[in-house]
Design a protein around this motif. Structure first.
Motif, PDB file in Angstrom:
ATOM      1  N   SER A  92      10.342   2.838  -4.697  1.00  0.00           N
ATOM      2  CA  SER A  92      10.531   2.607  -3.264  1.00  0.00           C
ATOM      3  C   SER A  92      10.738   1.130  -2.971  1.00  0.00           C
ATOM      4  O   SER A  92      11.576   0.759  -2.139  1.00  0.00           O
ATOM      5  CB  SER A  92       9.328   3.140  -2.489  1.00  0.00           C
ATOM      6  OG  SER A  92       9.460   2.876  -1.116  1.00  0.00           O
ATOM      7  N   LEU A  93       9.981   0.288  -3.637  1.00  0.00           N
ATOM      8  CA  LEU A  93      10.143  -1.162  -3.461  1.00  0.00           C
ATOM      9  C   LEU A  93      11.555  -1.589  -3.832  1.00  0.00           C
ATOM     10  O   LEU A  93      12.216  -2.330  -3.087  1.00  0.00           O
ATOM     11  CB  LEU A  93       9.117  -1.901  -4.317  1.00  0.00           C
ATOM     12  CG  LEU A  93       9.227  -3.428  -4.340  1.00  0.00           C
ATOM     13  CD1 LEU A  93       8.849  -4.026  -2.990  1.00  0.00           C
ATOM     14  CD2 LEU A  93       8.345  -4.016  -5.447  1.00  0.00           C
ATOM     15  N   HIS A  94      12.023  -1.108  -4.978  1.00  0.00           N
ATOM     16  CA  HIS A  94      13.360  -1.484  -5.453  1.00  0.00           C
ATOM     17  C   HIS A  94      14.448  -0.962  -4.519  1.00  0.00           C
ATOM     18  O   HIS A  94      15.360  -1.711  -4.130  1.00  0.00           O
ATOM     19  CB  HIS A  94      13.564  -0.929  -6.864  1.00  0.00           C
ATOM     20  CG  HIS A  94      14.974  -1.058  -7.367  1.00  0.00           C
ATOM     21  ND1 HIS A  94      15.546  -2.268  -7.700  1.00  0.00           N
ATOM     22  CD2 HIS A  94      15.941  -0.114  -7.572  1.00  0.00           C
ATOM     23  CE1 HIS A  94      16.794  -2.079  -8.091  1.00  0.00           C
ATOM     24  NE2 HIS A  94      17.057  -0.779  -8.023  1.00  0.00           N
TER      25      HIS A  94
ATOM     26  N   THR B 292      -2.769  -1.427  -4.907  1.00  0.00           N
ATOM     27  CA  THR B 292      -4.177  -1.821  -4.951  1.00  0.00           C
ATOM     28  C   THR B 292      -5.102  -0.611  -4.837  1.00  0.00           C
ATOM     29  O   THR B 292      -6.053  -0.453  -5.616  1.00  0.00           O
ATOM     30  CB  THR B 292      -4.485  -2.826  -3.833  1.00  0.00           C
ATOM     31  OG1 THR B 292      -3.631  -3.959  -3.961  1.00  0.00           O
ATOM     32  CG2 THR B 292      -5.936  -3.275  -3.896  1.00  0.00           C
ATOM     33  N   VAL B 293      -4.820   0.258  -3.865  1.00  0.00           N
ATOM     34  CA  VAL B 293      -5.673   1.428  -3.648  1.00  0.00           C
ATOM     35  C   VAL B 293      -5.606   2.371  -4.845  1.00  0.00           C
ATOM     36  O   VAL B 293      -6.632   2.919  -5.277  1.00  0.00           O
ATOM     37  CB  VAL B 293      -5.260   2.145  -2.344  1.00  0.00           C
ATOM     38  CG1 VAL B 293      -5.970   3.491  -2.222  1.00  0.00           C
ATOM     39  CG2 VAL B 293      -5.576   1.272  -1.136  1.00  0.00           C
TER      40      VAL B 293
ATOM     41  N   GLU C   6       8.825  11.160  -2.342  1.00  0.00           N
ATOM     42  CA  GLU C   6       7.927  11.230  -3.492  1.00  0.00           C
ATOM     43  C   GLU C   6       6.685  10.373  -3.271  1.00  0.00           C
ATOM     44  O   GLU C   6       5.574  10.765  -3.666  1.00  0.00           O
ATOM     45  CB  GLU C   6       8.654  10.786  -4.762  1.00  0.00           C
ATOM     46  CG  GLU C   6       9.699  11.779  -5.250  1.00  0.00           C
ATOM     47  CD  GLU C   6      10.489  11.240  -6.434  1.00  0.00           C
ATOM     48  OE1 GLU C   6      10.342  10.019  -6.725  1.00  0.00           O
ATOM     49  OE2 GLU C   6      11.242  12.010  -7.051  1.00  0.00           O
ATOM     50  N   LEU C   7       6.862   9.210  -2.661  1.00  0.00           N
ATOM     51  CA  LEU C   7       5.725   8.333  -2.407  1.00  0.00           C
ATOM     52  C   LEU C   7       4.732   9.000  -1.456  1.00  0.00           C
ATOM     53  O   LEU C   7       3.519   8.981  -1.696  1.00  0.00           O
ATOM     54  CB  LEU C   7       6.222   7.008  -1.817  1.00  0.00           C
ATOM     55  CG  LEU C   7       5.150   5.967  -1.472  1.00  0.00           C
ATOM     56  CD1 LEU C   7       4.367   5.574  -2.718  1.00  0.00           C
ATOM     57  CD2 LEU C   7       5.785   4.736  -0.832  1.00  0.00           C
TER      58      LEU C   7
ATOM     59  N   LEU D 150       3.398  -3.010   1.898  1.00  0.00           N
ATOM     60  CA  LEU D 150       3.204  -1.579   1.636  1.00  0.00           C
ATOM     61  C   LEU D 150       3.078  -1.316   0.143  1.00  0.00           C
ATOM     62  O   LEU D 150       2.232  -0.520  -0.293  1.00  0.00           O
ATOM     63  CB  LEU D 150       4.377  -0.783   2.221  1.00  0.00           C
ATOM     64  CG  LEU D 150       4.316   0.733   2.047  1.00  0.00           C
ATOM     65  CD1 LEU D 150       3.073   1.297   2.717  1.00  0.00           C
ATOM     66  CD2 LEU D 150       5.582   1.399   2.597  1.00  0.00           C
ATOM     67  N   TYR D 151       3.910  -1.992  -0.631  1.00  0.00           N
ATOM     68  CA  TYR D 151       3.858  -1.825  -2.091  1.00  0.00           C
ATOM     69  C   TYR D 151       2.504  -2.269  -2.640  1.00  0.00           C
ATOM     70  O   TYR D 151       1.877  -1.544  -3.441  1.00  0.00           O
ATOM     71  CB  TYR D 151       4.991  -2.631  -2.725  1.00  0.00           C
ATOM     72  CG  TYR D 151       4.876  -2.751  -4.233  1.00  0.00           C
ATOM     73  CD1 TYR D 151       5.178  -1.694  -5.069  1.00  0.00           C
ATOM     74  CD2 TYR D 151       4.455  -3.955  -4.813  1.00  0.00           C
ATOM     75  CE1 TYR D 151       5.076  -1.806  -6.448  1.00  0.00           C
ATOM     76  CE2 TYR D 151       4.336  -4.078  -6.190  1.00  0.00           C
ATOM     77  CZ  TYR D 151       4.649  -3.001  -6.999  1.00  0.00           C
ATOM     78  OH  TYR D 151       4.536  -3.116  -8.363  1.00  0.00           O
ATOM     79  N   VAL D 152       2.033  -3.423  -2.211  1.00  0.00           N
ATOM     80  CA  VAL D 152       0.761  -3.953  -2.713  1.00  0.00           C
ATOM     81  C   VAL D 152      -0.399  -3.083  -2.250  1.00  0.00           C
ATOM     82  O   VAL D 152      -1.341  -2.833  -3.015  1.00  0.00           O
ATOM     83  CB  VAL D 152       0.570  -5.416  -2.244  1.00  0.00           C
ATOM     84  CG1 VAL D 152      -0.826  -5.907  -2.568  1.00  0.00           C
ATOM     85  CG2 VAL D 152       1.611  -6.314  -2.904  1.00  0.00           C
TER      86      VAL D 152
END
Length: 496
Positions: A139-141, A224-225, A455-456, A218-220
């Motif tokens: 998703s980040l990419h 992290t979680v 998917e995320l 959002l990615y981090v």
């Protein structure tokens, strides 16, 4: 002035100059009777914009609805947190009072069954966490690629405006001694282009910075979680195997908090999933029918009808200008007192890059082979120009005053420069680069982008559900094992 539409006014003004510059100055100078020639004027009409159906990023209601769409995650997170607070208070109150209740004995099969459920849901949580990590990275990419595609198109438009501004400054320098009014128009247009170019660049820089921050945040957050979940899953199993009750209670408390965060992120990822769907639907709708697309609120050039009308009027203006110049060239031999075979103006013809009625399409390749570019007109006129150094202009057939020649040269070169940049201006007015970017997104990027967003969200939802059951199972397991003695690495308690 909004960065999305503010630059159209100076561009319209710029293209109008091409219709007012040559006919009033050079053509009048070439005319034997010096008759004024009227130029066609194109009214500067403001594009009428309207919002489309559901997707409108400039509407606060859209963003409010988008945030509200993730309410299922927020509500479950709130309910789960309240249940945790209530359960914690109950445990604290119960343990603060002395209890004479006897320890309940359970069959060995129940301990094995509980442990089997814990292992099963731990595996599910680990698998879901793996899917979240993979989808989060994808998703980040995908999001960065989509964002850069759109912003690069905006940067290309900004560079075109910068180059146009430089050409305008050059034209202004050429015609300033001869036409102060047109020079003033160019000066105003240049300042408008500079201002709006800086506005667009500032908008792109801010959007790229804030967009990257949101994407990375959002990615981090997901990363992290999920990593914290994996660590707690392993720590819980280790605490259970090595029989550390206090550590297990602390881990249950942390798992409860993390499960709350999981549900919050589930809601946020659902917002992101909806946003990805909305973007692709809006871009596809724009590609199918730009005029009725909701993206007109941020893309004034989406109104192709107005753009076509404007370009037709501009084409008509320049086409008429070139036609009248060619008529004047044909009439020039009558003014020559001495004929020169090399100065056969009846043969010379200026290239008209626009087709005739009704479309006036720009096509520089349609000119005859013997036609000359408007920029080369001074070369032809120099042969019949009476310079100050000329001794006998009448006998040499030179009848154009030197001042008129320099004036015509300035406007001819200016007109040529405008014609040279006309294709870039057309692409800018029609948002060709932006439309190409949208088409690339719809055809190549939307499908994987929507897939990774879905998917995320789905994997985070699965992780949240798994953690709910797993946290409850660990709490029940802690209650089941309370007051019993276990050997290290033993699942069943020691029997006295």
């Amino acid at each position: 002035m909004s960065p999305s539409g503010g630059y159209f006014s100076p561009l319209f003004l710029l293209l109008l100059i091409s219709g007012t510059m040559m006919p009033h100055n050079c053509m009048a100078a070439l005319s034997p009777d010096r008759d004024d020639v009227l130029a066609a004027h194109v009214p500067l009409t403001r594009l009428q914009l309207h919002t489309g159906r559901a997707y409108n990023i400039t509407d606060k209601n859209y963003w409010a609805a988008s945030v509200f769409s993730g309410i299922h995650g927020y509500v479950i997170a709130g309910i789960w947190l309240l249940i945790g607070l209530g359960f914690g208070c109950y445990i604290i109150v119960k343990n603060s009072r002395p209890s004479s209740a006897s320890i309940v004995q359970y069959p060995d099969s129940s301990y094995i069954l509980f442990f089997s459920f814990i292992v099963f849901f731990s595996i599910l949580a680990m698998v879901a966490s793996s899917f979240v990590l993979v989808a989060d990275k994808g998703s980040l990419h995908r999001t960065k690629k989509l964002t850069e595609t759109i912003l690069d198109a905006g940067s290309d438009a900004q560079r075109t405006m910068q180059s146009t501004k430089g050409i305008l400054l050059s034209i202004q320098t050429l015609i300033d001694p001869y036409d102060s009014n047109t020079s003033h128009m160019l000066n105003v247009t240049t300042h408008m282009l500079r201002r709006d170019s800086l506005s667009i660049q500032s908008f792109i820089d801010k959007t790229r910075h804030s967009g990257n921050e949101a994407i990375v945040a959002l990615y981090v957050a997901n990363l992290t979680v999920v990593i914290a979940n994996l660590v707690l899953l392993v720590a819980a199993l280790v605490s259970f195997i090595f029989r550390w009750p206090l550590g297990l209670i602390i881990i249950i408390f942390c798992c409860w908090i993390l499960t709350t965060l999981n549900w919050v992120l589930t809601g946020i990822n659902f917002i992101f999933h909806n946003f990805a769907e909305d973007i692709c639907i809006a871009l596809d709708d724009f590609e199918q029918n730009p005029e009725s697309s909701s993206l007109q609120s941020v893309l004034p050039c989406a109104n192709s009808t107005n753009s076509k009308k404007l370009l037709v009027k501009i084409g008509y203006t320049i086409h008429t200008c070139m036609f009248k110049i060619n008529v004047k060239l044909t009439a020039l031999p009558a003014l020559q007192s001495v004929r020169n075979e090399e100065d056969n103006f009846g043969v010379w013809k200026v290239c008209d890059p626009f087709s005739g009625s009704p479309n006036y399409t720009f096509n520089p390749n349609q000119c005859p082979e013997d036609a000359i570019p408007i920029g080369n007109l001074p070369t032809i006129l120099s042969r019949v120009t009476c310079y100050s150094s000329s001794r006998n202009c009448r006998d040499e057939g030179r009848f154009i005053p030197e001042a008129i020649f320099y004036k015509c040269s300035a406007f001819s070169e200016s007109m040529q420069e405008l014609i040279d940049i006309f294709p870039d201006l057309v692409r800018l007015i029609q948002c060709s680069k932006v439309k190409q970017a949208f088409s690339d997104i719809v055809q190549r990027q939307c499908k994987p982008f929507r897939k990774t967003a879905l998917e995320l969200w789905a994997s985070m939802l699965s992780l949240s559900i798994s953690m709910v059951f797993l946290t409850l199972l660990w709490a029940a397991k802690a209650y089941q094992d309370k007051g019993k003695n276990f050997s290290r690495c033993s699942i069943v308690p020691d029997r006295v």
